[in-house]
Motif scaffolding. Sequence first.
Motif, short mmCIF file in Angstrom:
data_model
loop_
_atom_site.label_atom_id
_atom_site.label_comp_id
_atom_site.label_asym_id
_atom_site.label_seq_id
_atom_site.Cartn_x
_atom_site.Cartn_y
_atom_site.Cartn_z
N LYS A 1 -8.09 -1.67 -6.01
CA LYS A 1 -9.44 -1.16 -5.84
C LYS A 1 -9.75 -0.72 -4.41
O LYS A 1 -10.70 0.02 -4.18
CB LYS A 1 -10.46 -2.25 -6.21
CG LYS A 1 -10.34 -2.78 -7.60
CD LYS A 1 -11.26 -3.96 -7.81
CE LYS A 1 -11.04 -4.61 -9.15
NZ LYS A 1 -11.77 -5.85 -9.30
N GLU A 2 -8.99 -1.23 -3.44
CA GLU A 2 -9.35 -1.03 -2.03
C GLU A 2 -8.17 -0.48 -1.24
O GLU A 2 -7.02 -0.75 -1.55
CB GLU A 2 -9.79 -2.37 -1.42
CG GLU A 2 -10.97 -2.96 -2.17
CD GLU A 2 -11.19 -4.43 -1.88
OE1 GLU A 2 -12.36 -4.81 -1.71
OE2 GLU A 2 -10.21 -5.20 -1.84
N SER A 3 -8.49 0.26 -0.20
CA SER A 3 -7.45 0.82 0.65
C SER A 3 -7.01 -0.19 1.70
O SER A 3 -7.67 -1.20 1.94
CB SER A 3 -7.96 2.09 1.35
OG SER A 3 -8.87 1.73 2.37
N SER B 1 0.82 -1.22 0.00
CA SER B 1 0.00 0.00 0.00
C SER B 1 0.85 1.27 0.00
O SER B 1 0.37 2.34 -0.33
CB SER B 1 -0.96 0.00 1.20
OG SER B 1 -0.26 0.26 2.40
N LYS C 1 -9.33 -1.69 4.60
CA LYS C 1 -10.11 -2.93 4.52
C LYS C 1 -9.36 -4.07 5.21
O LYS C 1 -9.97 -4.88 5.91
CB LYS C 1 -10.43 -3.29 3.08
CG LYS C 1 -11.27 -4.56 2.99
CD LYS C 1 -11.66 -4.90 1.58
CE LYS C 1 -12.52 -6.16 1.56
NZ LYS C 1 -12.80 -6.61 0.22
N TRP D 1 -8.74 -8.93 -0.45
CA TRP D 1 -8.22 -7.57 -0.64
C TRP D 1 -7.57 -7.44 -2.00
O TRP D 1 -6.86 -8.35 -2.45
CB TRP D 1 -7.22 -7.22 0.46
CG TRP D 1 -6.70 -5.81 0.40
CD1 TRP D 1 -7.43 -4.67 0.56
CD2 TRP D 1 -5.36 -5.40 0.18
NE1 TRP D 1 -6.61 -3.56 0.45
CE2 TRP D 1 -5.32 -3.99 0.22
CE3 TRP D 1 -4.17 -6.08 -0.06
CZ2 TRP D 1 -4.16 -3.26 0.04
CZ3 TRP D 1 -3.01 -5.34 -0.23
CH2 TRP D 1 -3.01 -3.95 -0.19
N SER E 1 -5.40 -4.38 -3.83
CA SER E 1 -4.83 -3.04 -3.65
C SER E 1 -5.17 -2.10 -4.80
O SER E 1 -5.09 -0.89 -4.64
CB SER E 1 -3.32 -3.11 -3.49
OG SER E 1 -2.70 -3.50 -4.71
#
Length: 189
Positions: free
Chosen positions: A102-104, A73, A107, A98, A100
């Motif tokens: 699309k999502e921080s 991240s 999550k 998860w 990375s």
Amino acid sequence: PSHDRFYRQRNGNIDKRLIHSLGFDAESVFTQMHVDKYKKANIHLSIDASSSMGGSKWERTMINAIALAKAVSMIQNISMQISFRYTNESLSVVLIAWDSRKESFQKVRSIFPYLQANGTTPEGLCFEAIQKLIVPASSDMDSYFVNISDGEPCYHSSKAGFDYQGQPAFEHTKREFDKFRKNGLTVLS
């Protein structure tokens, strides 16, 4: 890309801070900038979430997965997906927990503490199911498939009349790994 600046070189751009030393036999008054560029990379981390992974194995695996997710991240050229494989009643399950792209990282913080090991190890079946979700390697991207598992492929469903174990399961799992490699992925297991 990473940037490194090297001072007191014999050629390059003049370092204005060293001009005063030119009359005193100082010839190394130049600076050079070196830029290293790397291809993008994608990592698919697939975790065996069968009940045999429970206890301290599960805790160490989760610490590792969370640490990798945090590092990814914070790095621009690397993306990562984390999936879990297990069985639930008569189903083999793949959970993409998860991504990375699309999502921080938030999550990971919010759901990973609640994930637990359960069921058996449907390795090759799940690898076959996620083939299309894996990011293939290309000329501008390296792609890695990382598998964390503690056991042999095994899944039995008396309800569905399905028995997946022993040599046929080993061979099926190997074929699935060969498909990953054929798509240019580096496989670590």
